[in-house]
Enzyme design. Structure first.
Site, PDB file in Angstrom:
ATOM      1  N   GLN A  68       0.678  22.883 -17.685  1.00  7.80           N
ATOM      2  CA  GLN A  68       0.662  23.167 -19.120  1.00  7.80           C
ATOM      3  C   GLN A  68       0.232  24.603 -19.407  1.00  7.80           C
ATOM      4  OE1 GLN A  68       1.981  21.236 -21.298  1.00  7.80           O
ATOM      5  NE2 GLN A  68       2.218  19.461 -19.967  1.00  7.80           N
ATOM      6  N   LYS A 115       8.962  22.620 -17.521  1.00  9.66           N
ATOM      7  CA  LYS A 115       8.144  22.768 -18.732  1.00  9.66           C
ATOM      8  C   LYS A 115       8.065  24.230 -19.166  1.00  9.66           C
ATOM      9  CE  LYS A 115       5.584  18.649 -17.583  1.00  9.66           C
ATOM     10  NZ  LYS A 115       4.326  17.974 -17.288  1.00  9.66           N
ATOM     11  N   ASP A 164      -3.927  22.753 -11.330  1.00  6.71           N
ATOM     12  CA  ASP A 164      -2.689  22.181 -11.859  1.00  6.71           C
ATOM     13  C   ASP A 164      -2.341  22.971 -13.120  1.00  6.71           C
ATOM     14  OD1 ASP A 164      -0.786  20.761 -13.242  1.00  6.71           O
ATOM     15  OD2 ASP A 164      -1.828  18.834 -13.142  1.00  6.71           O
ATOM     16  N   HIS A 223      -3.928  14.802 -14.966  1.00  8.12           N
ATOM     17  CA  HIS A 223      -2.654  14.082 -14.973  1.00  8.12           C
ATOM     18  C   HIS A 223      -2.632  13.195 -13.720  1.00  8.12           C
ATOM     19  CE1 HIS A 223       1.749  13.652 -14.537  1.00  8.12           C
ATOM     20  NE2 HIS A 223       1.872  14.097 -15.776  1.00  8.12           N
TER      21      HIS A 223
HETATM   22  C1  LIG Z   1       3.939  17.407 -16.236  1.00  7.47           C
HETATM   23  C2  LIG Z   1       2.644  17.537 -15.566  1.00  7.47           C
HETATM   24  C3  LIG Z   1       2.494  17.254 -14.206  1.00  7.47           C
HETATM   25  C4  LIG Z   1       3.594  16.707 -13.353  1.00  7.47           C
HETATM   26  O1  LIG Z   1       4.735  17.468 -13.381  1.00  7.47           O
HETATM   27  P1  LIG Z   1       6.110  16.859 -12.816  1.00  7.47           P
HETATM   28  O2  LIG Z   1       7.106  17.691 -13.450  1.00  7.47           O
HETATM   29  O3  LIG Z   1       6.168  15.427 -13.291  1.00  7.47           O
HETATM   30  O4  LIG Z   1       6.074  16.958 -11.368  1.00  7.47           O
HETATM   31  C5  LIG Z   1       1.257  17.449 -13.645  1.00  7.47           C
HETATM   32  N1  LIG Z   1       0.231  17.898 -14.359  1.00  7.47           N
HETATM   33  C6  LIG Z   1       0.322  18.196 -15.668  1.00  7.47           C
HETATM   34  C7  LIG Z   1      -0.860  18.717 -16.391  1.00  7.47           C
HETATM   35  C8  LIG Z   1       1.528  18.016 -16.314  1.00  7.47           C
HETATM   36  O5  LIG Z   1       1.624  18.286 -17.613  1.00  7.47           O
END
Ligand SMILES: *Cc1c(COP(=O)(O)O)cnc(C)c1O
Length: 428
Positions: free
Chosen positions: A225, A248, A222, A145
């Site tokens: 997801q 999320k 990260d 991302h």
């Molecule tokens: C949504 C997302 C982000 C960023 O999250 P924010 O809520 O915009 O700070 C980073 N990495 C992945 C894989 C994401 O799905």
């Protein structure tokens, strides 16, 4: 972490769905907890298939936040008074819930940020500027991302580090060896996604962490997801840093989580300066607090953190294994139904995949597909999904993406498929 915080962390919010679904997952009971889902758009029942961008919130989260504002809201950590102490207890209880959710060793390893993006920027800025120098390499994957690309590019401008990018294959699969091959004497950090938000690919993170650690290299994962879809255990993974986005995970926006192994956090300088993160300030010098408070300058997102705690309670009551199984069933069903549509191509068919389906069609641009689906009540995302290098890898500028959450049903997949047939008739 004080005792009151621990006691509160054990107290579960009463749940309607959770009571029914533990063991046997009942999606209708879950749906009943999400008020926003029960509406029509353009006269059609809403099928919300955009949880990878942001999930909806159960009543339990909304209520916990309302309750905070209505009964005990105050600033945290500063007050001697009753409300401030109560609010601090709830805030710290949320930190303890996150610790438990990630199976971190201690609550002091959980830093509250304003978002997942800020969590990654914190590591790049604080760890990066102190420990990385010109010529050091950051290992990423093609599927990152933008939030896990741009902070490292900013660091590159400041320090001269270099970026190395591991490839993915035509299915969107990634082999651990392809990441591990890039790790060498100059590697300063491996920063990789756990699950791709554009393709759904699950990355073999544990294997990569083991290899990186053998080379003495820290790993940032990260987990934006992964946290909503699969059980995450940071000690089992061995990750040095793990970031995720509460919004999320059925929680609110405005708060993010950074897990950092305590010795790593302790070695790092502050990311921002201000109140709450110092133990003593004179104009000559300031002394910084220990983690996590060293990294939480200023008034934090208090009620949002408390809402996150309620979201974690919710997810744990429903059951993380049950959620993973539900997601896998929906993914398999959606993949089968979408594959049957002539002229539709699924982008990303990795062997290990989370409940995200990106696709393009021979008939129309992804944005037009998204617009027609919207008129049929189906909310999907169309675009580059903040992952332009992933799109470039497939020679695309955008895809349409359906992503599934705890509350989605096979009937909603059918609604998507019917609407896609309509799109095909219009453009095809
Ligand atoms: C949504 C997302 C982000 C960023 O999250 P924010 O809520 O915009 O700070 C980073 N990495 C992945 C894989 C994401 O799905």
């Amino acid at each position: 972490m004080n005792d009151a915080g621990n006691a509160l962390a054990d107290k579960q919010t009463p749940l309607s769905a959770g009571d029914n679904v533990r063991g046997a997952f009942d999606v209708e009971a879950v749906r009943a907890d999400f008020p926003v889902l029960h509406q029509e758009v353009y006269g059609k029942p809403l099928a919300y298939l955009d949880s990878a961008a942001s999930s909806q919130k159960p009543r339990q989260v909304i209520r916990a936040m309302d309750e905070a504002y209505e009964t005990y809201y105050s600033n945290v950590h500063r007050g001697l008074h009753y409300l401030s102490q109560t609010c601090t207890d709830h805030f710290e209880a949320a930190r303890e819930k996150v610790r438990r959710f990630l199976n971190a060793e201690k609550a002091e390893e959980i830093v509250f940020t304003r978002g997942a993006t800020e969590a990654i920027n914190l590591v790049a800025a604080s760890y990066g500027r102190k420990f990385l120098k010109a010529g050091d390499e950051i290992v990423l994957t093609t599927m990152e991302h933008h939030a896990n690309i741009v902070p490292w590019q900013l660091l590159r401008e400041q320090t001269g580090v270099e970026l190395k990018v591991a490839p993915i294959d035509d299915n969107g699969d990634i082999r651990a060896e392809d990441v591990i091959d890039l790790i060498g004497p100059k590697t300063g950090m491996v920063a990789i996604t756990h699950i791709s938000n554009a393709l759904g690919t699950v990355v073999p993170v544990k294997q990569i962490v083991a290899a990186a650690h053998e080379a003495g290299v820290p790993v940032l994962v990260d987990g934006c997801q992964a946290a909503p879809h699969i059980p995450v255990d940071v000690r089992d993974l061995g990750a040095d840093f793990y970031a995720f986005a509460p919004h999320k995970l059925y929680g609110p926006t405005g708060v993010g989580v950074l897990y950092g192994r305590y010795d790593r956090l302790e070695s790092m300088p502050p990311y921002q300066g201000g109140g709450e993160m110092i133990s003593r300030v004179t104009f000559e010098k300031s002394n910084f607090k220990k983690p996590p408070h060293r990294f939480e300058a200023g008034t934090p997102s208090i009620v949002e953190a408390i809402g996150l705690g309620a979201a974690i309670d919710y997810v744990e009551t429903v059951g993380r294994e049950a959620i993973a199984a539900h997601d896998a069933r929906l993914l398999a069903y959606a993949t089968r139904r979408l594959s049957e549509i002539e002229g539709l191509h699924i982008v990303g068919q990795a062997t290990d995949k989370a409940a995200i389906v990106s696709f393009v069609t021979d008939w129309a641009h992804a944005h037009d597909v998204g617009t027609i689906l919207d008129r049929a009540g189906v909310a999907v995302r169309a675009g580059h999904h903040c992952a332009q290098p992933t799109m470039d890898r497939f020679g695309l500028s955008s895809t349409a993406r359906a992503s599934f959450g705890i509350y989605n049903t096979e009937a909603e997949v059918d609604q998507l498929v019917d609407a896609l047939h309509m799109v095909r008739e219009i453009f095809g």
